[in-house]
Design a protein around this motif. Structure first.
Motif: not given
Lengths: 206, 424
Positions: B304-307, B312-320, B358-365, B370-376
């Motif tokens: 989602x972008x506002x101004x 952004x949130x990205x989720x992934x899962x996998x199985x073999x 992965x959760x990312x927050x960005x601020x545009x100049x 500029x971004x900060x992220x948190x991966x788990x």
């Protein structure tokens, strides 16, 4: 007799060649930067007229496209010095009315209220308007030493920059094309300077 | 290694930096303002042509044709025409596209003609990454288009995506009109040599087949079911030369399928985008495969972008299930998952189960973000406990150029990892 005639023809040819060279030299005289004070600003003019809306930029304008120019006026202690006393950058957008066949220009400011525009002009009048809109505050000039005034004017061919870096990464073909093309294009960069000057030497226009 | 790295990295960073200088001559804002102040914007577009051919007769993707037709009868929006020229160049793989305005049939009306210049071969670097932990990853491709047929030849060295570094060549053929605009056909060929990390060699033992080279041929058909939904089916015929000569060559022949969904919502104050993907690769004995397995991956991304702000949130899962070759096994600790972690510390041979968020927050100049992220995420094998790991970091993004500093959250110590490059 024939020898005298040949000498006369040769002399006439020499005189004609020298005259033609003088006429050519006058007609392609390099533009000179004139500097003057007006109210609280240092302003410039260029004589003879600086015809920068030409070549590829003019072609694009007549195709109805917009052409951007970036102008920079610099006060420096020496020509081409990296150390500057003052600097003023102005950005201009030009367009050409394909029905009225007249030029229009906009000076793009940092804020919308600083935007200035003009329209229904000839190419020469538009170019002069652009030069007239480059100024530096008098208070920024060195009061007690000599300085140089430098004008840099450059076409911003945005289309060239687009496509080098895109969603598909760095496009090497496009990059090579940019480095290859300036030589075959018309001049797109003007660099003029005047100096050394002192604040006390600057006069009002007229 | 350090001087070589500097030689490669400095021009890349300089290229990224030069477009951020004040008064830059590649200033997108100036370019946009110039288009918006064009005096011809007050005129009405009478018709649009591409290379002199009217839009309805020109061979164009439907989406572009619809966008062009939508402009006819409207005010001459120069910014929209510039965007269209850019999209034409990208989608039709052209060298240059420029638009010309011509007087229309009566005052106040204009005709637009897009001039196109075809390029014989396009050479590009689609991906480049330097990681202080994994070294360089890069790809160079040369592509050309003949009508609806696209041909690509490339060279790649990738130490980011798998447990091994693979280096080699790739070739691809793609037909974007396979009987219909909604059906695409492609076939890819890859030939790689592998380099294994010591930790992987030690952990593999006799349980995993390490190979020194692999060669793959993968035909695929893609159906554009609806504009946001595509379905692909294909096959992958992969031959591997084992590290031990006694084992000889092995095959991992699989059927493949993928479903993709992408949707954008343009609100008054914000834009949202949702992308989802599910794919399956199944090695089957019927295709002559020595490996019998099924690999499922699912991912979903919401942005989602506002101004100036974006999240952004990205989720992934996998199985073999079954016995899969090494290149199919999941890896975390790449340039996009658990950034900053050493993948060989998590599991040197990869895992057969994976979840990651992965959760990312960005601020545009301006053009910079500029971004900060948190991966788990967690990587494990069936029957073993899963351990959740975390990392945080900061990033700087300008166009496709990205600089990242990632910090794996490990008890008792901080080991930042630096990454720089584009499109990773």
């Amino acid at each position: 007799m024939s020898g005298r005639a040949s000498r006369t023809v040769l002399l006439a040819a020499l005189v004609a060649a020298v005259s033609a060279t003088c006429v050519f030299a006058v007609s392609v005289a390099q533009p000179q930067l004139k500097v003057f004070l007006e109210n609280d600003y240092l302003r410039i003019s260029v004589a003879p007229h600086l015809n920068f809306l030409s070549g590829r930029a003019l072609e694009r304008l007549k195709d109805g496209a917009s052409v951007a120019f970036v102008g920079q006026l610099t006060i420096a202690p020496a020509p081409n010095s990296v150390v500057t006393d003052a600097r003023s950058v102005a950005r201009f957008a030009f367009s050409y009315d394909i029905w009225e066949q007249k030029f229009a220009a906009v000076k793009i400011g940092e804020r919308p209220d600083l935007r200035r525009s003009i329209s229904h002009l000839s190419a020469e009048a538009t170019e002069n308007w652009c030069i007239e809109n480059l100024a530096i505050e008098r208070s920024l000039l060195p009061p007690d030493r000599a300085f140089y005034v430098q004008l840099d004017l450059r076409a911003d061919d945005s289309r060239d920059g687009r496509g080098v870096v895109g969603d598909s990464g760095l496009n090497i073909t496009q990059l090579i094309d940019i480095f290859r093309t300036p030589a075959k294009r018309d001049q797109k960069f003007w660099h003029l300077y005047n100096g050394p000057l002192r604040l006390s030497d600057l006069r009002k226009p007229g | 290694m350090a001087p070589a790295m500097s030689r490669l990295l400095i021009p890349l960073l300089a290229l990224a930096a030069c477009s951020s200088l004040p008064g830059s001559f590649a200033d997108e804002e100036l370019y946009r303002a110039a288009a918006e102040s064009n005096v011809n914007q007050r005129y009405t577009i009478e018709s649009i042509a591409v290379a002199g051919i009217q839009v309805d007769q020109a061979k164009l993707p439907n989406r572009l044709r619809q966008r062009m037709n939508a402009l006819v009868g409207k005010r001459c929006d120069m910014a929209a025409l510039e965007d269209l020229a850019g999209d034409l160049r990208r989608e039709l793989h052209l060298q240059q596209v420029s638009h010309h305005l011509l007087r229309g049939s009566e005052p106040g009306r204009v005709r637009v003609d897009f001039d196109v210049v075809r390029k014989p071969v396009d050479v590009s670097v689609p991906k480049l990454l330097y990681s202080s932990r994994q070294g360089f990853t890069g790809e160079v491709t040369a592509s050309t288009t003949l009508g609806q047929n696209g041909f690509t030849l490339g060279a790649i060295s990738n130490g980011d995506d798998l447990t091994e570094r693979f280096t080699g060549i790739l070739a691809r053929y793609e037909n974007t009109h396979f009987g219909s605009d909604r059906v695409h056909f492609g076939i890819g060929f890859e030939d790689y040599h592998e380099q294994w990390n010591d930790a992987t060699k030690a952990a593999a033992g006799t349980n995993f087949d390490l190979y020194r080279s692999r060669r793959n041929i993968a035909p695929e058909i893609t159906f554009v079911v609806a504009r946001p939904l595509t379905v692909s089916v294909g096959a992958s015929f992969e031959q591997m030369e084992s590290e031990s000569p006694a084992a000889g060559a092995r095959s991992a022949n699989a059927v493949t399928a993928e479903i993709r969904y992408g949707h954008k919502i343009e609100g008054e104050n914000e834009q949202q985008a949702v992308e989802g993907k599910y794919d399956i690769r199944a090695g089957v004995a019927g295709l002559g495969s020595d490996y019998s397995y099924a690999r499922h991956t699912f991912s979903v991304r919401y942005e989602v972008r506002a101004g100036r702000q974006s999240a952004a949130d990205e989720f992934a899962a996998g199985a073999i299930t079954g016995n899969a070759p090494m290149f199919e096994r999941f890896v975390l600790g790449t340039s996009s998952t658990l950034r900053g972690w050493d993948r060989y510390m998590i599991d040197p041979v990869g895992g057969d189960r994976m979840v990651h968020n992965s959760l990312t927050y960005g601020y545009q100049f301006g053009e910079r973000t500029a971004e900060i992220f948190y991966d788990s995420g967690a990587l494990w094998n069936l029957g073993q406990p899963a351990q959740l790991r975390h990392s945080v970091g900061v990033g700087y993004r300008q166009g496709v150029f990205v600089l990242t500093m990632a910090f794996p959250i490990v008890q008792g110590r901080v080991e930042p990892v630096f990454m720089a490059g584009m499109n990773y």
